[in-house]
Write a protein that holds these residues in place. Structure first.
Motif, short mmCIF file in Angstrom:
data_model
loop_
_atom_site.label_atom_id
_atom_site.label_comp_id
_atom_site.label_asym_id
_atom_site.label_seq_id
_atom_site.Cartn_x
_atom_site.Cartn_y
_atom_site.Cartn_z
N THR A 130 49.59 30.19 -4.67
CA THR A 130 48.18 30.37 -4.96
C THR A 130 47.46 30.81 -3.69
OG1 THR A 130 46.24 29.38 -6.02
CG2 THR A 130 47.45 28.00 -4.44
N HIS A 132 42.98 31.91 -2.43
CA HIS A 132 41.57 31.93 -2.85
C HIS A 132 41.46 32.82 -4.08
CE1 HIS A 132 37.26 32.63 -2.81
NE2 HIS A 132 37.11 31.77 -1.81
N TRP A 133 40.71 32.33 -5.09
CA TRP A 133 40.59 33.08 -6.35
C TRP A 133 40.13 34.51 -6.14
CZ3 TRP A 133 35.71 34.93 -7.40
CH2 TRP A 133 34.63 34.31 -6.73
N ALA A 164 44.48 27.07 -2.14
CA ALA A 164 43.37 27.96 -2.47
C ALA A 164 42.38 28.02 -1.31
CB ALA A 164 42.71 27.49 -3.76
#
Length: 326
Positions: A130, A132-133, A164
């Motif tokens: 994963t 950071h979005w 994230a």
């Protein structure tokens, strides 16, 4: 006890909190020795990838204790994020170093876009990761062999750990502390930092209300701020449309077009997000929190909370306030 050696990589245009957050968490971890004296669980070293003195994206100047190239023995390597890791040659430079030394490192972890310094090694191929979005799609495009989960706060796959954005680096640090020294030590650090030991849910729940306020027009941005302050009031389509001088049909259409969400669904997300904050306060009850954020009854609140976060409100409280019955 010999402290475990954590090495945090420093470089120009780093995100300062990606470094400082885990640094403070690891530095706060202590365990009592046989005499009842506190002992540090970790030795934390900031190691420079390039120049020993480097600057963050926000202009904070930091000085590393040594150069990464001088290290031979470490337990855990942690790579903070920052534009320097994504856009300069630092990502490949770090990947080359990791490729040569990874067999001697027990754990390799990244915070936010620090993963751009690990992905070029190929060691993450086929693994669940994963970031950071905001950068998840770019990461997946650049490195299609990675299994990118854009909603996880942190993930472990083998000896590789990814997290994230920004504060999720502290979540990851707490997870590593718990893995090494148990839940009580991690809880002690969380109390010191005044945060959760484990946050339920993923990063989507934190980014969506911000996205609403940042991307909306000024009229809708003003409405968003008002909604947050009036969650216990009437937030029906009719009431909100009247506030910004639109007819309900026009308001509903424009809202869905801009935010890909119905007003009712978004209002519920705002109410549940605020409920998380209020559940963390001592003295609050599930019933009082439900009423304060506009739910008609506690049962409907509990059902909505479980559906949104995957955990019951009382269980959520117990993860933050030690001794709260679940």
């Amino acid at each position: 006890m010999i402290p475990k050696h954590i090495v945090i990589v420093g470089y120009d245009n780093i995100t300062s909190l990606d470094l400082a957050g885990p640094l403070e968490a690891f530095s706060s971890a202590q365990i009592e020795d046989s005499r009842g004296e506190p002992q540090a669980c970790y030795k934390v070293t900031i190691a420079a990838l390039g120049a020993r003195t480097f600057s963050s994206e926000s202009g904070l100047r930091m000085t590393a204790a040594c150069f990464l190239s001088s290290l031979r023995h470490l337990d855990t390597l942690l790579v903070p994020g920052g534009s320097g890791m994504r856009t300069s040659g630092d990502g490949q430079k770090l990947a080359n170093w990791i490729g040569r030394h990874q067999h001697r490192i027990r754990r390799i972890a990244s915070v936010c876009t620090g993963i751009y310094g690990i992905a070029p090694t190929g060691l993450l191929n086929g693994r669940k990761v994963t970031t950071h979005w905001k950068f998840a799609a770019d990461l997946a495009e650049r490195y299609p062999k990675l299994q990118v989960d854009a909603n996880a706060l942190y993930l472990r796959d083998g000896k590789f750990y990814t997290s994230a954005g920004i504060t999720a680096g502290i979540d990851l640090a707490l997870a590593l502390i718990e893995e090494d020294f148990g839940a009580q030590v991690a809880l002690g650090v969380a109390r010191e930092l005044v945060m959760y030991v484990k946050r339920p849910g993923g990063q989507e729940q934190y980014s969506e209300p911000l996205k609403f306020q940042v991307e909306s027009t000024s009229r809708f941005a003003d409405l968003a701020a008002w909604m947050v302050g009036h969650l216990d009031k009437d937030l029906s389509v009719e009431a909100m449309a009247e506030r910004i001088h639109l007819c309900p049909r026009q308001f509903n259409r424009r809202f869905k077009a801009e935010f890909n969400s119905t007003p009712a669904a978004f209002v519920q997300r705002l109410r549940l997000d605020e409920a998380r904050n209020r559940l963390s306060s001592r003295g609050s009850t599930v019933e009082s929190v439900a009423d304060s954020v506009g739910f008609g009854d506690a049962d409907s609140f509990r059902r909505a909370f479980v559906q949104r976060f995957g955990v019951a409100p009382k269980q959520y409280r117990s993860r933050f306030i030690a001794g709260t019955p679940s």
